[in-house]
Design a protein around this motif. Structure first.
Motif, PDB file in Angstrom:
ATOM      1  N   ALA A  76       0.824  -1.206   0.000  1.00  0.00           N
ATOM      2  CA  ALA A  76       0.000   0.000   0.000  1.00  0.00           C
ATOM      3  C   ALA A  76       0.859   1.257   0.000  1.00  0.00           C
ATOM      4  N   ARG A  88       2.432   1.636  -3.452  1.00  0.00           N
ATOM      5  CA  ARG A  88       1.478   2.112  -4.443  1.00  0.00           C
ATOM      6  C   ARG A  88       1.151   3.589  -4.220  1.00  0.00           C
ATOM      7  N   SER A  89       1.069   3.999  -2.963  1.00  0.00           N
ATOM      8  CA  SER A  89       0.822   5.413  -2.668  1.00  0.00           C
ATOM      9  C   SER A  89       1.914   6.285  -3.261  1.00  0.00           C
ATOM     10  N   VAL A 110      -3.526   5.810  -3.217  1.00  0.00           N
ATOM     11  CA  VAL A 110      -3.733   5.273  -1.874  1.00  0.00           C
ATOM     12  C   VAL A 110      -3.310   6.357  -0.878  1.00  0.00           C
ATOM     13  N   PRO A 121      -1.696   5.682   3.434  1.00  0.00           N
ATOM     14  CA  PRO A 121      -1.793   4.217   3.475  1.00  0.00           C
ATOM     15  C   PRO A 121      -1.742   3.615   4.871  1.00  0.00           C
ATOM     16  N   TRP A 147      -7.863  -0.020   2.049  1.00  0.00           N
ATOM     17  CA  TRP A 147      -7.304   0.544   0.819  1.00  0.00           C
ATOM     18  C   TRP A 147      -8.277   0.283  -0.328  1.00  0.00           C
ATOM     19  N   SER A 174      -8.798   1.487  -3.328  1.00  0.00           N
ATOM     20  CA  SER A 174      -8.304   1.365  -4.697  1.00  0.00           C
ATOM     21  C   SER A 174      -7.591   0.040  -4.948  1.00  0.00           C
ATOM     22  N   MET A 175      -7.193  -0.641  -3.874  1.00  0.00           N
ATOM     23  CA  MET A 175      -6.537  -1.940  -3.991  1.00  0.00           C
ATOM     24  C   MET A 175      -7.495  -3.088  -3.669  1.00  0.00           C
TER      25      MET A 175
END
Length: 220
Positions: free
Chosen positions: A28, A31-32, A38, A41, A96, A98-99
């Motif tokens: 996370a 990805r942020s 994210v 996170p 999260w 978006s994940m």
């Protein structure tokens, strides 16, 4: 909305809740930084129950995370502090969207040591240390002017000389760690057939002691 996450299978899940949670938190954060979808996170929602049995939830930042459990800091006289004092029970969740992932922690609250609190407090920016003094967390305030006036008073009392200990740690400032009895990993999938894999405590070990946890699946 149809979720398009990869989910999480029994064949994929790590041997311990700590290893799986650490992996998802690291992914996370990565990805942020890479995609920006994210935000915060390590923002964790913390749920407590007061002495009358009424639930309460709020979102804070997870400042501690190791195989003992996730931890956060706060004013111990805040609503969450009083509610933890009344019951000791606590639940928390990292989410999260978006994940298509979430982690739920349930257990008992354990106060952070004074050494842990001081170590973190002295790492904060000077302005954040001042605001810890200025805010009587969860208490009513007549208006923002009153809050900013309190900030100015403490800023004058503890000027910034660039040293970590320019601002002492308030006696009413501390934090808790969630000593988990249960950790659930949620992975969103298509057709609302999401994955819910749950580690349940069976022994006294840490989150990274495989012999202290059993794994099961819950229906979505």
């Amino acid at each position: 909305m149809d979720y398009t996450g990869e989910g999480l299978s029994e064949a994929q899940v790590a041997p311990t809740p700590w290893q799986q949670a650490r992996l998802w938190v690291e992914e996370a954060i990565a990805r942020s930084e890479a995609q920006g979808d994210v935000p915060e996170p390590t923002a964790i929602s913390v749920a407590t129950v007061d002495a009358a049995g009424m639930p309460n939830v709020r979102t804070v930042l997870m400042r501690f995370f190791d195989d003992r459990g996730p931890g956060f800091v706060t004013a111990t006289v805040s609503a969450k502090g009083q509610e933890i004092g009344a019951t000791g029970g606590i639940a928390a969740a990292l989410t999260w969207p978006s994940m298509f992932r979430a982690i739920r922690f349930r257990g008992q609250a354990q106060a952070l040591t004074r050494e842990e609190v001081q170590g973190y407090f002295f790492s904060r920016p000077w302005a954040s240390r001042i605001s810890a003094w200025a805010s009587q967390q969860s208490q009513p305030v007549a208006g923002r002017d009153e809050l900013e006036a309190a900030y100015d008073r403490y800023a004058a009392q503890y000027p910034d000389h660039g040293n970590p200990d320019d601002v002492p740690v308030p006696e009413f400032w501390g934090g808790w760690r969630v000593l988990c009895d249960e950790v659930e990993f949620w992975g969103g999938r298509r057709n609302r057939l999401h994955d819910r894999l749950v580690f349940t405590r069976t022994g006294e070990g840490t989150l990274d002691d495989a012999d202290s946890w059993s794994l099961s699946r819950r229906q979505p």
